[in-house]
Motif scaffolding. Structure first.
Motif, PDB file in Angstrom:
ATOM      1  N   LEU A   7       0.938  -1.198  -0.206  1.00  0.00           N
ATOM      2  CA  LEU A   7       0.115   0.075  -0.046  1.00  0.00           C
ATOM      3  C   LEU A   7       0.837   1.282   0.054  1.00  0.00           C
ATOM      4  O   LEU A   7       1.994   1.311   0.515  1.00  0.00           O
ATOM      5  CB  LEU A   7      -0.884   0.110   1.295  1.00  0.00           C
ATOM      6  CG  LEU A   7      -1.929  -0.958   1.341  1.00  0.00           C
ATOM      7  CD1 LEU A   7      -2.599  -1.249   2.752  1.00  0.00           C
ATOM      8  CD2 LEU A   7      -3.197  -0.977   0.246  1.00  0.00           C
ATOM      9  N   PRO A   8       0.292   2.370  -0.289  1.00  0.00           N
ATOM     10  CA  PRO A   8       0.996   3.704  -0.431  1.00  0.00           C
ATOM     11  C   PRO A   8       1.396   3.982   0.817  1.00  0.00           C
ATOM     12  O   PRO A   8       0.641   3.677   1.975  1.00  0.00           O
ATOM     13  CB  PRO A   8       0.113   4.631  -1.232  1.00  0.00           C
ATOM     14  CG  PRO A   8      -0.623   3.743  -1.846  1.00  0.00           C
ATOM     15  CD  PRO A   8      -0.977   2.644  -1.247  1.00  0.00           C
ATOM     16  N   VAL A   9       2.501   4.558   1.179  1.00  0.00           N
ATOM     17  CA  VAL A   9       2.966   5.222   2.497  1.00  0.00           C
ATOM     18  C   VAL A   9       1.811   5.824   3.127  1.00  0.00           C
ATOM     19  O   VAL A   9       1.520   5.822   4.554  1.00  0.00           O
ATOM     20  CB  VAL A   9       4.233   5.751   2.367  1.00  0.00           C
ATOM     21  CG1 VAL A   9       4.456   6.650   3.525  1.00  0.00           C
ATOM     22  CG2 VAL A   9       5.359   4.898   1.981  1.00  0.00           C
ATOM     23  N   PRO A  10       1.236   7.010   2.781  1.00  0.00           N
ATOM     24  CA  PRO A  10       0.261   7.676   3.257  1.00  0.00           C
ATOM     25  C   PRO A  10      -1.225   6.836   3.960  1.00  0.00           C
ATOM     26  O   PRO A  10      -1.448   7.114   4.720  1.00  0.00           O
ATOM     27  CB  PRO A  10      -0.359   8.622   2.098  1.00  0.00           C
ATOM     28  CG  PRO A  10       0.740   8.898   1.270  1.00  0.00           C
ATOM     29  CD  PRO A  10       1.510   7.359   1.350  1.00  0.00           C
ATOM     30  N   ALA A  63       6.806   4.394   9.251  1.00  0.00           N
ATOM     31  CA  ALA A  63       6.481   4.168   7.868  1.00  0.00           C
ATOM     32  C   ALA A  63       6.142   5.682   7.159  1.00  0.00           C
ATOM     33  O   ALA A  63       6.909   5.783   6.128  1.00  0.00           O
ATOM     34  CB  ALA A  63       5.219   3.388   7.704  1.00  0.00           C
ATOM     35  N   GLY A  64       5.802   6.506   7.946  1.00  0.00           N
ATOM     36  CA  GLY A  64       5.407   7.922   7.352  1.00  0.00           C
ATOM     37  C   GLY A  64       6.500   8.867   7.120  1.00  0.00           C
ATOM     38  O   GLY A  64       6.666   9.786   6.455  1.00  0.00           O
ATOM     39  N   GLU A  72       4.248  17.400   9.978  1.00  0.00           N
ATOM     40  CA  GLU A  72       3.012  16.768   9.410  1.00  0.00           C
ATOM     41  C   GLU A  72       2.438  15.542   9.947  1.00  0.00           C
ATOM     42  O   GLU A  72       1.220  15.482   9.987  1.00  0.00           O
ATOM     43  CB  GLU A  72       3.407  16.497   7.841  1.00  0.00           C
ATOM     44  CG  GLU A  72       3.774  17.797   6.983  1.00  0.00           C
ATOM     45  CD  GLU A  72       4.272  17.609   5.631  1.00  0.00           C
ATOM     46  OE1 GLU A  72       4.233  18.431   4.765  1.00  0.00           O
ATOM     47  OE2 GLU A  72       5.071  16.552   5.395  1.00  0.00           O
ATOM     48  N   LEU A  73       3.330  14.741  10.285  1.00  0.00           N
ATOM     49  CA  LEU A  73       3.002  13.521  11.007  1.00  0.00           C
ATOM     50  C   LEU A  73       2.092  13.684  12.352  1.00  0.00           C
ATOM     51  O   LEU A  73       1.089  13.150  12.658  1.00  0.00           O
ATOM     52  CB  LEU A  73       4.043  12.530  11.501  1.00  0.00           C
ATOM     53  CG  LEU A  73       4.816  11.705  10.370  1.00  0.00           C
ATOM     54  CD1 LEU A  73       5.928  11.043  10.920  1.00  0.00           C
ATOM     55  CD2 LEU A  73       3.650  10.756   9.994  1.00  0.00           C
ATOM     56  N   LYS A  74       2.561  14.726  12.979  1.00  0.00           N
ATOM     57  CA  LYS A  74       1.822  14.891  14.452  1.00  0.00           C
ATOM     58  C   LYS A  74       0.667  15.723  13.841  1.00  0.00           C
ATOM     59  O   LYS A  74      -0.442  15.633  14.665  1.00  0.00           O
ATOM     60  CB  LYS A  74       2.820  16.069  15.126  1.00  0.00           C
ATOM     61  CG  LYS A  74       2.086  16.692  16.530  1.00  0.00           C
ATOM     62  CD  LYS A  74       1.980  15.254  17.246  1.00  0.00           C
ATOM     63  CE  LYS A  74       1.192  15.735  18.624  1.00  0.00           C
ATOM     64  NZ  LYS A  74       1.075  14.467  19.509  1.00  0.00           N
TER      65      LYS A  74
END
Length: 119
Positions: A7-10, A63-64, A72-74
């Motif tokens: 699957l794509p990372v996002p 992963a992200g 962005e992750l937060k």
């Protein structure tokens, strides 16, 4: 080389963060329905549930990171956390969803524009 079915990372990141936040919300707030339960029991149960949250949160961030930066992750995590909490508070705790909660949450979601916008 990634597997053809990967699957794509996002998708992986958001999916794992969504699942981890379900566990986190139950760990942090699920005990509120059981106020007669001794505090130490609630703490231990919450700690046990939180273990599974970490088992999903850490891989999500690993992963992200690289596809997303830390800010962005937060931001993704917080929007997911608030989304899960809104559903949880209404369906599990039976609390009403007030208009001002929705407006405030909408402002937080709108703030993500500034985090993800390339300036």
């Amino acid at each position: 080389m990634p597997a053809p079915f990967a699957l794509p990372v996002p998708v992986v990141t958001v999916g794992l963060l969504l699942l981890s936040n379900v566990f986190m919300t139950f760990a942090w707030y699920g005990h509120l329905k059981f106020r007669a339960t001794p505090l130490m029991v609630a703490i231990m149960a919450s700690w046990g549930i939180a273990f599974f949250e970490y088992c999903l949160q850490v891989p999500a961030n690993r992963a992200g990171y690289g596809h997303f930066n830390a800010a962005e992750l937060k931001t993704i995590q917080e929007v997911i956390s608030l989304s899960v909490f809104m559903v949880f508070s209404v369906l599990y705790l039976g609390e009403p969803m007030k208009w001002n909660y929705l407006v405030g949450f909408g402002m937080i979601v709108a703030a993500t524009f500034f985090i993800f916008k390339e300036w």
